[in-house]
Scaffold this motif. Structure first.
Motif, PDB file in Angstrom:
ATOM      1  N   GLN A  18      -7.298  54.505  79.617  1.00 24.08           N
ATOM      2  CA  GLN A  18      -7.725  55.558  78.835  1.00 24.08           C
ATOM      3  C   GLN A  18      -6.798  56.871  79.240  1.00 24.08           C
ATOM      4  N   ARG A  19      -6.489  57.336  80.310  1.00 23.83           N
ATOM      5  CA  ARG A  19      -5.884  58.290  80.585  1.00 23.83           C
ATOM      6  C   ARG A  19      -4.362  58.430  79.957  1.00 23.83           C
ATOM      7  N   LEU A  20      -3.763  57.237  80.051  1.00 19.67           N
ATOM      8  CA  LEU A  20      -2.591  56.993  79.514  1.00 19.67           C
ATOM      9  C   LEU A  20      -2.270  57.187  78.073  1.00 19.67           C
ATOM     10  N   LEU A  21      -3.506  56.511  77.272  1.00 21.57           N
ATOM     11  CA  LEU A  21      -3.632  56.753  75.864  1.00 21.57           C
ATOM     12  C   LEU A  21      -4.095  58.244  75.322  1.00 21.57           C
ATOM     13  N   THR A  22      -4.671  59.174  76.152  1.00 24.74           N
ATOM     14  CA  THR A  22      -4.827  60.495  76.004  1.00 24.74           C
ATOM     15  C   THR A  22      -3.577  61.212  76.350  1.00 24.74           C
ATOM     16  N   LEU A  23      -2.648  60.970  77.392  1.00 25.41           N
ATOM     17  CA  LEU A  23      -1.403  61.414  77.494  1.00 25.41           C
ATOM     18  C   LEU A  23      -0.433  61.253  76.313  1.00 25.41           C
ATOM     19  N   ARG A  24      -0.564  59.852  75.863  1.00 24.93           N
ATOM     20  CA  ARG A  24       0.088  59.401  74.690  1.00 24.93           C
ATOM     21  C   ARG A  24      -0.106  60.427  73.431  1.00 24.93           C
ATOM     22  N   SER A  25      -1.556  60.672  73.192  1.00 27.12           N
ATOM     23  CA  SER A  25      -1.879  61.322  71.937  1.00 27.12           C
ATOM     24  C   SER A  25      -1.463  62.961  72.056  1.00 27.12           C
ATOM     25  N   LEU A  26      -1.184  63.286  73.169  1.00 23.06           N
ATOM     26  CA  LEU A  26      -0.772  64.748  73.336  1.00 23.06           C
ATOM     27  C   LEU A  26       0.762  65.163  73.277  1.00 23.06           C
ATOM     28  N   VAL A  27       1.554  64.058  73.563  1.00 25.20           N
ATOM     29  CA  VAL A  27       2.941  64.018  73.442  1.00 25.20           C
ATOM     30  C   VAL A  27       3.339  63.500  72.158  1.00 25.20           C
ATOM     31  N   PRO A  28       4.113  64.395  71.272  1.00 26.08           N
ATOM     32  CA  PRO A  28       4.540  63.937  70.027  1.00 26.08           C
ATOM     33  C   PRO A  28       5.253  62.591  69.914  1.00 26.08           C
ATOM     34  N   LYS A  29       6.346  62.356  70.931  1.00 22.54           N
ATOM     35  CA  LYS A  29       7.349  61.506  70.646  1.00 22.54           C
ATOM     36  C   LYS A  29       7.466  60.748  72.048  1.00 22.54           C
ATOM     37  N   ILE A  30       6.794  59.441  71.770  1.00 23.86           N
ATOM     38  CA  ILE A  30       6.968  58.617  72.877  1.00 23.86           C
ATOM     39  C   ILE A  30       7.818  57.487  72.482  1.00 23.86           C
ATOM     40  N   THR A  31       8.742  56.966  73.266  1.00 23.94           N
ATOM     41  CA  THR A  31       9.832  55.786  73.018  1.00 23.94           C
ATOM     42  C   THR A  31       9.328  54.460  73.256  1.00 23.94           C
ATOM     43  N   ASN A  32       8.347  54.367  74.201  1.00 27.94           N
ATOM     44  CA  ASN A  32       7.925  52.976  74.438  1.00 27.94           C
ATOM     45  C   ASN A  32       6.495  53.180  75.064  1.00 27.94           C
ATOM     46  N   MET A  33       5.632  52.110  75.120  1.00 26.94           N
ATOM     47  CA  MET A  33       4.196  52.359  75.413  1.00 26.94           C
ATOM     48  C   MET A  33       4.108  51.818  76.986  1.00 26.94           C
ATOM     49  N   ASN A  34       5.072  51.559  77.516  1.00 27.32           N
ATOM     50  CA  ASN A  34       4.827  51.031  78.724  1.00 27.32           C
ATOM     51  C   ASN A  34       4.486  52.525  79.833  1.00 27.32           C
ATOM     52  N   MET A  35       3.715  52.215  80.946  1.00 30.66           N
ATOM     53  CA  MET A  35       3.138  53.276  81.692  1.00 30.66           C
ATOM     54  C   MET A  35       4.545  54.185  82.137  1.00 30.66           C
ATOM     55  N   ALA A  36       5.777  53.956  82.462  1.00 30.17           N
ATOM     56  CA  ALA A  36       6.852  54.610  83.079  1.00 30.17           C
ATOM     57  C   ALA A  36       7.450  55.501  82.090  1.00 30.17           C
ATOM     58  N   THR A  37       7.538  54.773  80.917  1.00 27.34           N
ATOM     59  CA  THR A  37       8.163  55.569  79.696  1.00 27.34           C
ATOM     60  C   THR A  37       7.267  56.789  79.266  1.00 27.34           C
ATOM     61  N   ILE A  38       5.877  56.440  79.144  1.00 27.65           N
ATOM     62  CA  ILE A  38       5.011  57.534  78.655  1.00 27.65           C
ATOM     63  C   ILE A  38       5.050  58.590  79.594  1.00 27.65           C
ATOM     64  N   ILE A  39       5.265  58.365  80.936  1.00 27.28           N
ATOM     65  CA  ILE A  39       5.198  59.542  81.962  1.00 27.28           C
ATOM     66  C   ILE A  39       6.509  60.283  81.728  1.00 27.28           C
ATOM     67  N   ASP A  40       7.562  59.435  81.658  1.00 29.26           N
ATOM     68  CA  ASP A  40       8.895  60.282  81.661  1.00 29.26           C
ATOM     69  C   ASP A  40       8.961  60.965  80.342  1.00 29.26           C
ATOM     70  N   ASP A  41       8.456  60.597  79.267  1.00 28.54           N
ATOM     71  CA  ASP A  41       8.484  61.470  78.020  1.00 28.54           C
ATOM     72  C   ASP A  41       7.698  62.511  77.857  1.00 28.54           C
ATOM     73  N   ALA A  42       6.522  62.441  78.725  1.00 31.93           N
ATOM     74  CA  ALA A  42       5.298  63.503  78.824  1.00 31.93           C
ATOM     75  C   ALA A  42       6.148  64.424  79.780  1.00 31.93           C
ATOM     76  N   VAL A  43       7.073  64.148  80.739  1.00 31.17           N
ATOM     77  CA  VAL A  43       7.459  65.229  81.782  1.00 31.17           C
ATOM     78  C   VAL A  43       8.813  65.919  80.793  1.00 31.17           C
ATOM     79  N   THR A  44       9.504  65.055  79.971  1.00 33.33           N
ATOM     80  CA  THR A  44      10.470  65.540  79.271  1.00 33.33           C
ATOM     81  C   THR A  44       9.862  66.874  78.141  1.00 33.33           C
TER      82      THR A  44
END
Length: 204
Positions: free
Chosen positions: A50-76
């Motif tokens: 659920q937390r990852l989905l929330t983070l995904r909704s806040l970041v406009p560009k996510i290149t992949n839906m795995n956990m590591a990529t979501i966090i990397d894209d959020a940091v960027t």
């Protein structure tokens, strides 16, 4: 007599507790323990998802839906936002910096409209629709101290978000270019937004 006593105490034959009974009890305990662990792990994974989905909704560009990529894209994304904030802050300081003459600064602020007119620069507000949720604005107003800050604060209170913003000071004027979106994703109309901007500018 001995037989009766042993029979009353023991659960098994001849008053003894069988090994099978002990093993059955141990198996029940292990099963309950494993079940609790599985349930706790399931809850932990659900919360993380659920937390990852929330983070995904806040970041406009996510290149992949795995956990590591979501966090990397959020940091960027956060790093880019910090760079934009710094760039806007630097522009704001440069735009609103007082003149070196000191006391003359307040007089210059009063005379910016006359300076604009003398240089053939006219106040202007233009609003162009990019799509139903996004507008492009161009504002030319007399340069006054803290005016850009007040404009941003007022737009934020009205529920607008500014992105890709640039501010330029020239010939007594301040040119503001920006993309405007509704904070809640609502539809924006160019004519209504222009009227609102004109009202805001009058009050700052």
């Amino acid at each position: 007599m001995d037989g009766l006593c042993l029979g009353g105490i023991g659960g098994g034959e001849n008053g003894r507790i069988g090994r099978g009974q002990l093993e059955d009890n141990d198996d029940d305990d292990d099963t309950q323990y494993k079940s609790k662990n599985l349930e706790a792990e399931r809850r932990r994974r659900l919360k993380l998802s659920q937390r990852l989905l929330t983070l995904r909704s806040l970041v406009p560009k996510i290149t992949n839906m795995n956990m590591a990529t979501i966090i990397d894209d959020a940091v960027t994304y956060i790093v880019d936002l910090q760079k934009n904030v710094k760039a806007l802050s630097d522009q704001l300081l440069e735009t609103e910096a007082p003149c070196e003459d000191g006391p003359k600064a307040s007089v210059d602020e009063i005379d910016t409209a006359q300076e604009m007119e003398a240089n053939g620069v006219k106040p202007d507000v233009q609003v162009t629709s990019i799509d139903e949720h996004k507008l492009w604005i161009k504002i030319i107003i007399p340069k006054k101290k803290s005016r850009f800050t007040k404009l941003l604060e007022t737009l934020s209170v009205c529920g607008f978000e500014l992105t890709d913003t640039s501010v330029t000071a020239f010939k007594g004027a301040m040119l503001i270019l920006s993309c405007v979106e509704g904070a809640s994703g609502e539809m924006l109309k160019a004519s209504r937004t222009k009227d609102l901007l004109l009202e805001i500018i009058k009050g700052i």
